[in-house]
Design a protein around this motif. Sequence first.
Motif, PDB file in Angstrom:
ATOM      1  N   LEU A 158       0.805  -1.223   0.000  1.00 35.84           N
ATOM      2  CA  LEU A 158       0.000   0.000   0.000  1.00 35.84           C
ATOM      3  C   LEU A 158       0.840   1.276   0.000  1.00 35.84           C
ATOM      4  O   LEU A 158       0.443   2.274  -0.589  1.00 35.84           O
ATOM      5  N   MET A 159       1.958   1.256   0.674  1.00 37.72           N
ATOM      6  CA  MET A 159       2.770   2.463   0.829  1.00 37.72           C
ATOM      7  C   MET A 159       3.471   2.833  -0.473  1.00 37.72           C
ATOM      8  O   MET A 159       3.660   2.002  -1.353  1.00 37.72           O
ATOM      9  N   ARG A 160       3.886   4.100  -0.564  1.00 38.39           N
ATOM     10  CA  ARG A 160       4.616   4.628  -1.705  1.00 38.39           C
ATOM     11  C   ARG A 160       3.919   4.303  -3.037  1.00 38.39           C
ATOM     12  O   ARG A 160       4.558   3.939  -4.013  1.00 38.39           O
ATOM     13  N   GLY A 161       2.603   4.417  -3.020  1.00 34.14           N
ATOM     14  CA  GLY A 161       1.815   4.211  -4.232  1.00 34.14           C
ATOM     15  C   GLY A 161       1.544   2.764  -4.589  1.00 34.14           C
ATOM     16  O   GLY A 161       0.929   2.488  -5.613  1.00 34.14           O
ATOM     17  N   GLY A 162       1.981   1.838  -3.750  1.00 36.79           N
ATOM     18  CA  GLY A 162       1.767   0.427  -4.035  1.00 36.79           C
ATOM     19  C   GLY A 162       0.302   0.040  -4.137  1.00 36.79           C
ATOM     20  O   GLY A 162      -0.041  -0.928  -4.812  1.00 36.79           O
ATOM     21  N   TRP A 163      -0.580   0.801  -3.493  1.00 33.33           N
ATOM     22  CA  TRP A 163      -2.011   0.493  -3.540  1.00 33.33           C
ATOM     23  C   TRP A 163      -2.547   0.556  -4.965  1.00 33.33           C
ATOM     24  O   TRP A 163      -3.564  -0.061  -5.270  1.00 33.33           O
ATOM     25  N   ARG A 164      -1.864   1.282  -5.858  1.00 37.57           N
ATOM     26  CA  ARG A 164      -2.298   1.355  -7.258  1.00 37.57           C
ATOM     27  C   ARG A 164      -2.268  -0.017  -7.935  1.00 37.57           C
ATOM     28  O   ARG A 164      -2.925  -0.227  -8.943  1.00 37.57           O
ATOM     29  N   ASN A 165      -1.453  -0.935  -7.390  1.00 39.24           N
ATOM     30  CA  ASN A 165      -1.314  -2.268  -7.982  1.00 39.24           C
ATOM     31  C   ASN A 165      -2.243  -3.293  -7.345  1.00 39.24           C
ATOM     32  O   ASN A 165      -2.204  -4.461  -7.723  1.00 39.24           O
ATOM     33  N   GLU A 166      -3.037  -2.873  -6.388  1.00 42.17           N
ATOM     34  CA  GLU A 166      -3.993  -3.778  -5.743  1.00 42.17           C
ATOM     35  C   GLU A 166      -5.148  -4.061  -6.705  1.00 42.17           C
ATOM     36  O   GLU A 166      -5.354  -3.329  -7.674  1.00 42.17           O
ATOM     37  N   PRO A 167      -5.938  -5.126  -6.448  1.00 44.74           N
ATOM     38  CA  PRO A 167      -7.032  -5.492  -7.367  1.00 44.74           C
ATOM     39  C   PRO A 167      -8.075  -4.391  -7.568  1.00 44.74           C
ATOM     40  O   PRO A 167      -8.671  -4.312  -8.635  1.00 44.74           O
ATOM     41  N   ASN A 168      -8.310  -3.538  -6.578  1.00 43.90           N
ATOM     42  CA  ASN A 168      -9.318  -2.478  -6.692  1.00 43.90           C
ATOM     43  C   ASN A 168      -8.717  -1.112  -6.376  1.00 43.90           C
ATOM     44  O   ASN A 168      -9.069  -0.484  -5.379  1.00 43.90           O
ATOM     45  N   PRO A 169      -7.840  -0.591  -7.232  1.00 45.34           N
ATOM     46  CA  PRO A 169      -7.191   0.678  -6.914  1.00 45.34           C
ATOM     47  C   PRO A 169      -8.159   1.857  -6.822  1.00 45.34           C
ATOM     48  O   PRO A 169      -7.924   2.785  -6.057  1.00 45.34           O
ATOM     49  N   GLU A 170      -9.252   1.824  -7.566  1.00 47.56           N
ATOM     50  CA  GLU A 170     -10.230   2.923  -7.487  1.00 47.56           C
ATOM     51  C   GLU A 170     -10.889   2.969  -6.109  1.00 47.56           C
ATOM     52  O   GLU A 170     -11.148   4.041  -5.574  1.00 47.56           O
ATOM     53  N   CYS A 171     -11.160   1.809  -5.522  1.00 49.22           N
ATOM     54  CA  CYS A 171     -11.715   1.763  -4.163  1.00 49.22           C
ATOM     55  C   CYS A 171     -10.711   2.300  -3.160  1.00 49.22           C
ATOM     56  O   CYS A 171     -11.073   3.059  -2.258  1.00 49.22           O
ATOM     57  N   CYS A 172      -9.451   1.922  -3.327  1.00 48.59           N
ATOM     58  CA  CYS A 172      -8.399   2.441  -2.435  1.00 48.59           C
ATOM     59  C   CYS A 172      -8.317   3.955  -2.556  1.00 48.59           C
ATOM     60  O   CYS A 172      -8.249   4.667  -1.545  1.00 48.59           O
ATOM     61  N   LYS A 173      -8.339   4.465  -3.787  1.00 44.69           N
ATOM     62  CA  LYS A 173      -8.239   5.906  -4.011  1.00 44.69           C
ATOM     63  C   LYS A 173      -9.386   6.642  -3.327  1.00 44.69           C
ATOM     64  O   LYS A 173      -9.164   7.647  -2.645  1.00 44.69           O
ATOM     65  N   GLU A 174     -10.600   6.147  -3.459  1.00 39.56           N
ATOM     66  CA  GLU A 174     -11.742   6.810  -2.831  1.00 39.56           C
ATOM     67  C   GLU A 174     -11.679   6.722  -1.305  1.00 39.56           C
ATOM     68  O   GLU A 174     -12.076   7.644  -0.608  1.00 39.56           O
ATOM     69  N   PHE A 175     -11.178   5.606  -0.783  1.00 41.73           N
ATOM     70  CA  PHE A 175     -11.026   5.477   0.666  1.00 41.73           C
ATOM     71  C   PHE A 175     -10.052   6.524   1.200  1.00 41.73           C
ATOM     72  O   PHE A 175     -10.346   7.244   2.151  1.00 41.73           O
ATOM     73  N   PHE A 176      -8.880   6.644   0.576  1.00 40.50           N
ATOM     74  CA  PHE A 176      -7.889   7.615   1.039  1.00 40.50           C
ATOM     75  C   PHE A 176      -8.373   9.047   0.833  1.00 40.50           C
ATOM     76  O   PHE A 176      -8.128   9.923   1.648  1.00 40.50           O
ATOM     77  N   ARG A 177      -9.100   9.279  -0.264  1.00 36.65           N
ATOM     78  CA  ARG A 177      -9.661  10.608  -0.503  1.00 36.65           C
ATOM     79  C   ARG A 177     -10.690  10.948   0.582  1.00 36.65           C
ATOM     80  O   ARG A 177     -10.750  12.075   1.054  1.00 36.65           O
TER      81      ARG A 177
END
Length: 169
Positions: A44-63
């Motif tokens: 997840l750190m240093r942008g690693g979350w972009r490579n997770e199966p649902n990066p759009e969900c991660c982006k909205e969570f952090f936003r």
Amino acid sequence: MCTTRISNYVSVACVESPSRFESQVQKQPNAAREKGFNFDDARLMRGGWRNEPNPECCKEFFRCLAICHTVLPEGEESPEKIRYQAASPDESALVTAAKNFGFFFYRRTPTMIFVRESHLEKMGKVQDVSYEILNVLEFNSTRKRQSVVCRYPDGRLVLYCKGADTVIY
């Protein structure tokens, strides 16, 4: 169920078996630590979350963590020097977590929140985004949640809500 401590005040629960989760955590050796932020997982750190199966969900969570709060930033508008004044340690910890995931809240007015987002498709690209705050329902012990209605720069209306797991389904 297992829990991961993000700070002294906030933990994130996962519903995977603890042994499976702990074996997947990839800690970075000698990773820089920010006071109050104890989380480190290379997935997840240093942008690693972009490579997770649902990066759009991660982006909205952090936003959501960067927008849904009543925190006031103090000091210089740089990630290293800014300080957050919050009604509770939890709120400050969540905004600090968002910053560490690439959603740096750095300014607020009565009607706007400004977030420097570094999640964009091209690594290293940073964009300052302003969100118009239309309404805030502050956290209270009855609702056990906080909600913010905001307008994105493209005109979309979004409701963000965060709160106790017993009231968020």
